[in-house]
Enzyme design. Structure first.
Site, PDB file in Angstrom:
ATOM      1  N   ILE A  13       0.891  -1.247  -0.046  1.00 57.34           N
ATOM      2  CA  ILE A  13      -0.051  -0.025   0.038  1.00 57.34           C
ATOM      3  C   ILE A  13       0.867   1.263  -0.079  1.00 57.34           C
ATOM      4  O   ILE A  13       0.295   2.373  -0.606  1.00 57.34           O
ATOM      5  CB  ILE A  13      -1.012  -0.184   1.059  1.00 57.34           C
ATOM      6  CG1 ILE A  13      -2.100   0.976   0.905  1.00 57.34           C
ATOM      7  CG2 ILE A  13      -0.442   0.368   2.550  1.00 57.34           C
ATOM      8  CD1 ILE A  13      -3.380   0.810   1.818  1.00 57.34           C
ATOM      9  N   ASN A  26      -2.926   1.790  15.481  1.00 59.33           N
ATOM     10  CA  ASN A  26      -3.624   1.375  16.839  1.00 59.33           C
ATOM     11  C   ASN A  26      -4.002   2.557  17.588  1.00 59.33           C
ATOM     12  O   ASN A  26      -3.767   3.830  17.093  1.00 59.33           O
ATOM     13  CB  ASN A  26      -2.450   0.701  17.438  1.00 59.33           C
ATOM     14  CG  ASN A  26      -1.233   1.397  17.813  1.00 59.33           C
ATOM     15  OD1 ASN A  26      -1.085   2.677  18.088  1.00 59.33           O
ATOM     16  ND2 ASN A  26      -0.091   0.779  17.375  1.00 59.33           N
ATOM     17  N   GLY A  34       3.375  -4.366  11.040  1.00 57.00           N
ATOM     18  CA  GLY A  34       2.607  -4.398   9.974  1.00 57.00           C
ATOM     19  C   GLY A  34       2.601  -3.297   9.002  1.00 57.00           C
ATOM     20  O   GLY A  34       3.635  -2.612   8.719  1.00 57.00           O
ATOM     21  N   VAL A  35       1.410  -3.261   8.597  1.00 58.11           N
ATOM     22  CA  VAL A  35       1.287  -1.916   7.524  1.00 58.11           C
ATOM     23  C   VAL A  35       1.310  -0.750   8.116  1.00 58.11           C
ATOM     24  O   VAL A  35       1.777   0.377   7.373  1.00 58.11           O
ATOM     25  CB  VAL A  35      -0.354  -2.099   7.002  1.00 58.11           C
ATOM     26  CG1 VAL A  35      -1.658  -1.627   7.861  1.00 58.11           C
ATOM     27  CG2 VAL A  35      -0.324  -1.509   5.620  1.00 58.11           C
ATOM     28  N   ASP A  36       1.111  -0.456   9.205  1.00 53.08           N
ATOM     29  CA  ASP A  36       1.383   0.764  10.174  1.00 53.08           C
ATOM     30  C   ASP A  36       2.879   1.117  10.206  1.00 53.08           C
ATOM     31  O   ASP A  36       3.076   2.113   9.706  1.00 53.08           O
ATOM     32  CB  ASP A  36       0.952   0.692  11.572  1.00 53.08           C
ATOM     33  CG  ASP A  36       0.809   1.746  12.334  1.00 53.08           C
ATOM     34  OD1 ASP A  36       1.169   2.948  11.921  1.00 53.08           O
ATOM     35  OD2 ASP A  36       0.541   1.736  13.614  1.00 53.08           O
ATOM     36  N   SER A 119      -7.557  -4.717  10.331  1.00 53.09           N
ATOM     37  CA  SER A 119      -7.674  -5.779  11.369  1.00 53.09           C
ATOM     38  C   SER A 119      -7.477  -7.407  11.299  1.00 53.09           C
ATOM     39  O   SER A 119      -7.547  -8.140  12.055  1.00 53.09           O
ATOM     40  CB  SER A 119      -9.230  -5.845  11.910  1.00 53.09           C
ATOM     41  OG  SER A 119      -9.468  -4.951  12.863  1.00 53.09           O
ATOM     42  N   THR A 120      -6.977  -7.487   9.928  1.00 54.64           N
ATOM     43  CA  THR A 120      -6.946  -9.082   9.735  1.00 54.64           C
ATOM     44  C   THR A 120      -5.410  -9.557   9.786  1.00 54.64           C
ATOM     45  O   THR A 120      -5.053 -10.735   9.600  1.00 54.64           O
ATOM     46  CB  THR A 120      -7.153  -9.243   7.836  1.00 54.64           C
ATOM     47  OG1 THR A 120      -6.314  -8.743   7.321  1.00 54.64           O
ATOM     48  CG2 THR A 120      -8.554  -8.834   7.658  1.00 54.64           C
ATOM     49  N   VAL A 122      -2.352  -8.767  12.857  1.00 49.74           N
ATOM     50  CA  VAL A 122      -2.090  -8.808  14.125  1.00 49.74           C
ATOM     51  C   VAL A 122      -3.308  -9.073  15.108  1.00 49.74           C
ATOM     52  O   VAL A 122      -3.433  -9.505  16.040  1.00 49.74           O
ATOM     53  CB  VAL A 122      -1.072  -7.820  14.769  1.00 49.74           C
ATOM     54  CG1 VAL A 122      -0.866  -7.861  16.382  1.00 49.74           C
ATOM     55  CG2 VAL A 122       0.147  -8.114  14.106  1.00 49.74           C
TER      56      VAL A 122
HETATM   57  P1  ADP Z   1      -4.000  -5.219  12.361  1.00 43.81           P
HETATM   58  O1  ADP Z   1      -3.436  -4.571  13.450  1.00 43.81           O
HETATM   59  O2  ADP Z   1      -5.311  -4.068  11.963  1.00 43.81           O
HETATM   60  O3  ADP Z   1      -4.444  -6.416  12.147  1.00 43.81           O
HETATM   61  P2  ADP Z   1      -1.861  -5.363  10.648  1.00 43.81           P
HETATM   62  O4  ADP Z   1      -0.776  -4.503   9.893  1.00 43.81           O
HETATM   63  O5  ADP Z   1      -0.936  -6.434  11.357  1.00 43.81           O
HETATM   64  O6  ADP Z   1      -2.954  -4.539  11.135  1.00 43.81           O
HETATM   65  O7  ADP Z   1      -2.336  -6.224   9.031  1.00 43.81           O
HETATM   66  C1  ADP Z   1      -3.359  -5.775   8.524  1.00 43.81           C
HETATM   67  C2  ADP Z   1      -3.327  -6.253   7.036  1.00 43.81           C
HETATM   68  O8  ADP Z   1      -2.263  -5.417   6.375  1.00 43.81           O
HETATM   69  C3  ADP Z   1      -2.710  -7.634   6.787  1.00 43.81           C
HETATM   70  O9  ADP Z   1      -3.671  -8.494   5.913  1.00 43.81           O
HETATM   71  C4  ADP Z   1      -1.475  -7.451   6.527  1.00 43.81           C
HETATM   72  O10 ADP Z   1      -1.007  -8.646   5.775  1.00 43.81           O
HETATM   73  C5  ADP Z   1      -1.526  -6.142   5.603  1.00 43.81           C
HETATM   74  N1  ADP Z   1      -0.229  -5.538   5.276  1.00 43.81           N
HETATM   75  C6  ADP Z   1       0.953  -5.536   6.042  1.00 43.81           C
HETATM   76  N2  ADP Z   1       1.901  -4.775   5.547  1.00 43.81           N
HETATM   77  C7  ADP Z   1       1.393  -4.214   4.210  1.00 43.81           C
HETATM   78  C8  ADP Z   1       1.668  -3.399   3.234  1.00 43.81           C
HETATM   79  N3  ADP Z   1       2.661  -2.813   3.274  1.00 43.81           N
HETATM   80  N4  ADP Z   1       0.813  -3.185   2.360  1.00 43.81           N
HETATM   81  C9  ADP Z   1      -0.487  -3.517   2.196  1.00 43.81           C
HETATM   82  N5  ADP Z   1      -0.966  -4.480   3.420  1.00 43.81           N
HETATM   83  C10 ADP Z   1      -0.187  -4.906   4.340  1.00 43.81           C
END
Ligand code: ADP
Length: 175
Positions: A13, A26, A34-36, A119-120, A122
């Protein structure tokens, strides 16, 4: 026929050249894994600086910042629920993340927006359930007049991409 578009793609993303990307943040809004983590790394330290001034964010709510070094001009930070089995209002909170993010985008005249699978990761929300909520909410939103014309679901894994493709086909067959 509306020219509004919902689509899924597999990728990162942080690389998307849309006007706004959504961060699955969060409650602190001070970064995480993760994505954050990926969004903060790509945007650079100014993003954290702006986030510090926001005083966090409630679960199911959304706040907007600049995108700094990202290709996207804006980041919409939303906080998804942690899955606790489904009896703690998780589904409604997740739906709220999509609605509030889209409302904020529309208030800012944003035309194109990319969502991760909130949310999918962690937070362990079951992927198929989360995907149905995501697609239903964005599809409902696009039925109302707003600035938004393109919504992209950016799936990190093949599994998430396959799931989104299937649910989009099912819920938005005309897409
Ligand atoms: P949450 O805490 O909301 O579950 P996560 O970041 O752990 O957030 O995961 C949310 C989703 O983002 C997961 O499906 C993960 O595979 C996905 N994700 C992680 N990194 C990226 C990225 N760079 N771009 C898009 N999606 C990502």
């Amino acid at each position: 026929m509306s020219k509004k578009q919902i689509l899924a793609l597999q990728g990162d993303i942080t690389k998307q050249a849309v006007e706004a990307i959504v961060n699955a943040a969060n409650n602190t809004l001070l970064g995480g894994g993760g994505v954050d983590g990926a969004i903060h790394r790509a945007a650079g330290p100014q993003l954290l600086e702006e986030c510090r001034r926001l005083n966090g964010c409630e679960t199911g709510e959304a706040k907007i910042t600049s995108g700094y070094r990202l290709p996207a001009r804006w980041v919409i930070h939303t906080v998804g629920p942690v899955w606790q089995g489904g009896n703690e209002g998780e589904e409604e909170l997740l739906a709220s993340c999509y609605r509030k993010s889209l409302a904020l985008a529309a208030e800012n005249q944003i035309v194109s927006i990319a969502f991760p699978a909130i949310s999918t990761g962690v937070y362990r929300f079951p992927l198929e359930k989360a995907t149905k909520i995501a697609v239903r909410e964005v599809n409902n939103f696009l039925k109302k007049p707003s600035s938004i014309e393109q919504i992209i679901f950016v799936c990190f894994s093949q599994r998430a991409f396959d799931c989104y493709q299937e649910v989009i086909q099912e819920l938005v067959p005309e897409s």
